[in-house]
Design a protein around this motif. Structure first.
Motif, mmCIF file in Angstrom:
data_model
loop_
_atom_site.group_PDB
_atom_site.id
_atom_site.type_symbol
_atom_site.label_atom_id
_atom_site.label_comp_id
_atom_site.label_asym_id
_atom_site.label_seq_id
_atom_site.Cartn_x
_atom_site.Cartn_y
_atom_site.Cartn_z
ATOM 1 N N PHE A 45 0.812 -1.313 -0.033
ATOM 2 C CA PHE A 45 -0.084 0.030 0.077
ATOM 3 C C PHE A 45 0.851 1.152 0.024
ATOM 4 O O PHE A 45 1.991 1.368 0.354
ATOM 5 C CB PHE A 45 -0.885 0.090 1.255
ATOM 6 C CG PHE A 45 -1.878 -1.191 1.134
ATOM 7 C CD1 PHE A 45 -2.994 -1.027 0.852
ATOM 8 C CD2 PHE A 45 -1.469 -2.199 1.942
ATOM 9 C CE1 PHE A 45 -4.082 -2.336 0.831
ATOM 10 C CE2 PHE A 45 -2.201 -3.425 2.189
ATOM 11 C CZ PHE A 45 -3.493 -3.443 1.503
ATOM 12 N N ARG A 46 0.252 2.346 -0.535
ATOM 13 C CA ARG A 46 1.125 3.510 -0.602
ATOM 14 C C ARG A 46 0.279 4.710 -0.024
ATOM 15 O O ARG A 46 -0.956 4.710 -0.582
ATOM 16 C CB ARG A 46 1.720 3.548 -2.147
ATOM 17 C CG ARG A 46 2.261 5.289 -2.367
ATOM 18 C CD ARG A 46 2.779 5.158 -3.743
ATOM 19 N NE ARG A 46 1.622 5.152 -4.406
ATOM 20 C CZ ARG A 46 1.807 5.334 -6.062
ATOM 21 N NH1 ARG A 46 2.924 5.514 -6.623
ATOM 22 N NH2 ARG A 46 0.812 5.435 -6.712
ATOM 23 N N ARG A 47 1.081 5.717 0.448
ATOM 24 C CA ARG A 47 0.281 7.053 0.503
ATOM 25 C C ARG A 47 1.414 8.010 0.593
ATOM 26 O O ARG A 47 2.528 7.639 0.748
ATOM 27 C CB ARG A 47 -0.284 7.092 1.952
ATOM 28 C CG ARG A 47 0.398 7.027 3.011
ATOM 29 C CD ARG A 47 -0.406 7.209 4.167
ATOM 30 N NE ARG A 47 0.578 7.102 5.641
ATOM 31 C CZ ARG A 47 0.094 7.203 6.968
ATOM 32 N NH1 ARG A 47 -1.223 7.225 7.071
ATOM 33 N NH2 ARG A 47 0.910 7.322 8.124
ATOM 34 N N THR A 48 1.011 9.364 0.296
ATOM 35 C CA THR A 48 1.918 10.333 0.150
ATOM 36 C C THR A 48 1.628 11.103 1.494
ATOM 37 O O THR A 48 0.551 11.460 1.618
ATOM 38 C CB THR A 48 1.546 11.074 -1.257
ATOM 39 O OG1 THR A 48 1.799 10.158 -2.149
ATOM 40 C CG2 THR A 48 2.824 12.167 -1.199
ATOM 41 N N VAL A 49 2.767 11.550 2.032
ATOM 42 C CA VAL A 49 2.684 12.315 3.225
ATOM 43 C C VAL A 49 3.844 13.511 3.183
ATOM 44 O O VAL A 49 5.111 13.023 2.968
ATOM 45 C CB VAL A 49 2.903 11.618 4.597
ATOM 46 C CG1 VAL A 49 3.113 12.534 5.748
ATOM 47 C CG2 VAL A 49 1.927 10.676 4.669
ATOM 48 N N PHE A 55 5.439 3.330 2.038
ATOM 49 C CA PHE A 55 4.657 2.166 1.867
ATOM 50 C C PHE A 55 4.659 1.161 2.887
ATOM 51 O O PHE A 55 5.541 1.232 3.707
ATOM 52 C CB PHE A 55 5.612 1.506 0.619
ATOM 53 C CG PHE A 55 6.108 2.189 -0.601
ATOM 54 C CD1 PHE A 55 5.186 2.180 -1.648
ATOM 55 C CD2 PHE A 55 6.984 3.292 -0.437
ATOM 56 C CE1 PHE A 55 5.390 3.011 -2.765
ATOM 57 C CE2 PHE A 55 7.130 4.020 -1.718
ATOM 58 C CZ PHE A 55 6.465 3.901 -2.870
ATOM 59 N N ILE A 56 3.711 0.405 2.784
ATOM 60 C CA ILE A 56 3.527 -0.723 3.915
ATOM 61 C C ILE A 56 3.118 -2.203 3.219
ATOM 62 O O ILE A 56 2.664 -1.933 2.017
ATOM 63 C CB ILE A 56 2.332 -0.486 4.958
ATOM 64 C CG1 ILE A 56 1.162 -0.185 4.368
ATOM 65 C CG2 ILE A 56 2.963 0.525 6.060
ATOM 66 C CD1 ILE A 56 -0.119 -0.154 5.318
ATOM 67 N N VAL A 57 3.590 -3.174 3.572
ATOM 68 C CA VAL A 57 3.468 -4.515 2.926
ATOM 69 C C VAL A 57 3.023 -5.306 4.044
ATOM 70 O O VAL A 57 3.172 -5.397 5.130
ATOM 71 C CB VAL A 57 4.792 -4.895 2.684
ATOM 72 C CG1 VAL A 57 4.813 -6.326 1.955
ATOM 73 C CG2 VAL A 57 5.470 -3.913 1.690
#
Length: 158
Positions: A45-49, A55-57
């Motif tokens: 999963f990806r998010r932009t901060v 990224f988390i897996v």
């Protein structure tokens, strides 16, 4: 490789729907190996901060998943996926061999699918498979729409 165990559900209520919670925290599915029905799956999963991607897996099967692992950048994500790819591939191969060796019949089994293709040919089997895929796609769209409605309802002020 730098990574850490990460709990994206910290502070979540016990009855939370995982996908909705992750989306609410800004995470979206990114790259993965295997799918929801695979005997072993790796999903990132990806998010932009602050203009930077995170990224988390999650590694899991159809029953449970691992703790989430957070990696620092895209290169480390690719390294982690490369490390897990052989395990996912081996699990898929073992599951296929086990399915082929099974004495029972399973309408969704690998042997039965191959047998149907051989017996009835692509002319008959392919349209049935395409209808099945269309039905599955319609179901996925329906579930996504229901999730969207639920998210919107939850976001409305009381």
């Amino acid at each position: 490789m730098s990574y850490e165990i990460f709990d994206p559900f910290e502070g979540a209520p016990d009855t939370v729907v995982a996908t909705e919670w992750l989306e609410g925290q800004g995470w979206s599915e990114f790259l993965g190996i295997g799918d929801e029905d695979s005997v072993l799956r790796v999903q990132s999963f990806r998010r932009t901060v602050d203009g930077r991607d995170e990224f988390i897996v999650d590694v899991g099967d159809v029953v449970q998943g691992s703790p989430y692992v957070k990696v620092d950048n895209f290169g480390e994500l690719m390294d982690l996926l490369a490390r897990w790819a052989p395990a996912v591939q081996a699990a898929a191969l073992v599951a296929a061999v086990d399915d082929l060796r099974s004495y029972g019949l399973d309408k969704d089994g690998l042997a039965e699918l191959v047998g149907a293709k051989v017996a009835f040919g692509a002319a008959e089997a392919l349209p049935a498979l395409q209808r099945h895929e269309q039905h599955q796609a319609a179901h996925r769209r329906q579930v996504a729409a229901q999730r969207k409605v639920a998210r919107e309802a939850a976001a409305r002020p009381s």
